[in-house]
Write a protein that holds these residues in place. Structure first.
Motif, PDB file in Angstrom:
ATOM      1  N   UNK A  69       0.491  -1.024  -0.154  1.00 17.00           N
ATOM      2  CA  UNK A  69       0.303   0.074  -0.209  1.00 17.00           C
ATOM      3  C   UNK A  69       0.542   1.277   0.291  1.00 17.00           C
ATOM      4  N   UNK A  70       1.244   1.629  -1.883  1.00 19.66           N
ATOM      5  CA  UNK A  70       2.594   2.480  -1.062  1.00 19.66           C
ATOM      6  C   UNK A  70       1.764   4.053  -2.348  1.00 19.66           C
ATOM      7  N   UNK A  71       2.565   4.685  -2.621  1.00 24.69           N
ATOM      8  CA  UNK A  71       2.067   5.795  -3.169  1.00 24.69           C
ATOM      9  C   UNK A  71       2.378   5.878  -5.108  1.00 24.69           C
ATOM     10  N   UNK A  72       3.356   4.632  -5.267  1.00 28.16           N
ATOM     11  CA  UNK A  72       3.573   3.720  -6.596  1.00 28.16           C
ATOM     12  C   UNK A  72       2.671   3.908  -7.466  1.00 28.16           C
ATOM     13  N   UNK A  73       1.263   3.129  -6.813  1.00 27.43           N
ATOM     14  CA  UNK A  73       0.133   2.997  -7.520  1.00 27.43           C
ATOM     15  C   UNK A  73      -0.529   4.822  -8.521  1.00 27.43           C
ATOM     16  N   UNK A  74      -1.156   4.164  -9.763  1.00 31.19           N
ATOM     17  CA  UNK A  74      -1.281   5.461 -10.365  1.00 31.19           C
ATOM     18  C   UNK A  74      -2.529   5.819 -10.563  1.00 31.19           C
ATOM     19  N   UNK A  75      -3.716   4.434 -10.036  1.00 29.91           N
ATOM     20  CA  UNK A  75      -5.153   4.822  -9.691  1.00 29.91           C
ATOM     21  C   UNK A  75      -4.688   5.328  -8.305  1.00 29.91           C
ATOM     22  N   UNK A  76      -5.195   6.644  -8.375  1.00 30.72           N
ATOM     23  CA  UNK A  76      -5.099   7.249  -6.532  1.00 30.72           C
ATOM     24  C   UNK A  76      -5.324   7.921  -5.840  1.00 30.72           C
ATOM     25  N   UNK A  77      -6.809   7.643  -5.871  1.00 30.49           N
ATOM     26  CA  UNK A  77      -7.962   7.783  -5.223  1.00 30.49           C
ATOM     27  C   UNK A  77      -7.686   7.884  -3.894  1.00 30.49           C
ATOM     28  N   UNK A  78      -9.117   7.633  -2.890  1.00 28.22           N
ATOM     29  CA  UNK A  78      -8.975   7.061  -1.899  1.00 28.22           C
ATOM     30  C   UNK A  78      -7.570   7.084  -0.971  1.00 28.22           C
ATOM     31  N   UNK A  79      -7.292   6.647   0.331  1.00 28.91           N
ATOM     32  CA  UNK A  79      -7.007   6.559   1.166  1.00 28.91           C
ATOM     33  C   UNK A  79      -5.113   6.024   0.035  1.00 28.91           C
ATOM     34  N   UNK A  80      -4.228   6.272   1.300  1.00 29.48           N
ATOM     35  CA  UNK A  80      -2.719   5.670   0.881  1.00 29.48           C
ATOM     36  C   UNK A  80      -2.534   4.286   0.444  1.00 29.48           C
TER      37      UNK A  80
END
Length: 134
Positions: A69-80
């Motif tokens: 669960x990192x910020x590397x994902x392109x889908x970024x809405x919702x929690x981190x």
């Protein structure tokens, strides 16, 4: 085909929730056929695993290791790290089909039907149970 939607509370953190009892209640009035279980959500899946001996926690740990669960994902809405939740159904599918014999789901001794929900943003989930006569 007989079908019904049930609501399961999953809470605000990742969870593996045993739904075997709910599925068994649905199938108990039937004879022989197939029970199909479907989770109509983009961030949850179904797993047939042993529960109560640590496997449920091991599964959540494996998800965190494989899909952090990192910020590397392109889908970024919702929690981190929410983007990883949208990738989960590619590994843990949102459906399962199981044989029912004489109103009993034909699971192995230690098998349970589990909702796998890593997404704490949605505290409740819908699950569609469908029975097809054999």
């Amino acid at each position: 085909m007989r079908t019904e939607v049930i609501t399961i509370r999953t809470g605000s953190r990742p969870v593996v929730r045993d739904i075997t009892a709910e599925a068994a209640r649905f199938a108990e009035s039937e004879a022989d056929g197939l029970l199909h279980i479907f989770v109509p959500h983009a961030t949850a899946g179904l797993a047939i695993i042993e529960t109560g001996a640590g496997s449920d926690d091991d599964l959540l740990a494996a998800i965190d290791e494989l899909l952090p669960a990192e910020d590397r994902w392109r889908h970024r809405h919702g929690s981190r790290g929410h983007g990883r939740d949208h990738v989960l159904p590619a590994w843990i599918p949102p459906y399962a089909t199981l044989p029912v014999i004489g109103g009993k789901i034909a699971l192995g001794t230690w098998q349970s039907i589990c909702l796998v929900d890593p997404n704490g943003d949605n505290p409740t989930r819908q699950i569609r149970l469908s029975f097809i006569n054999g």
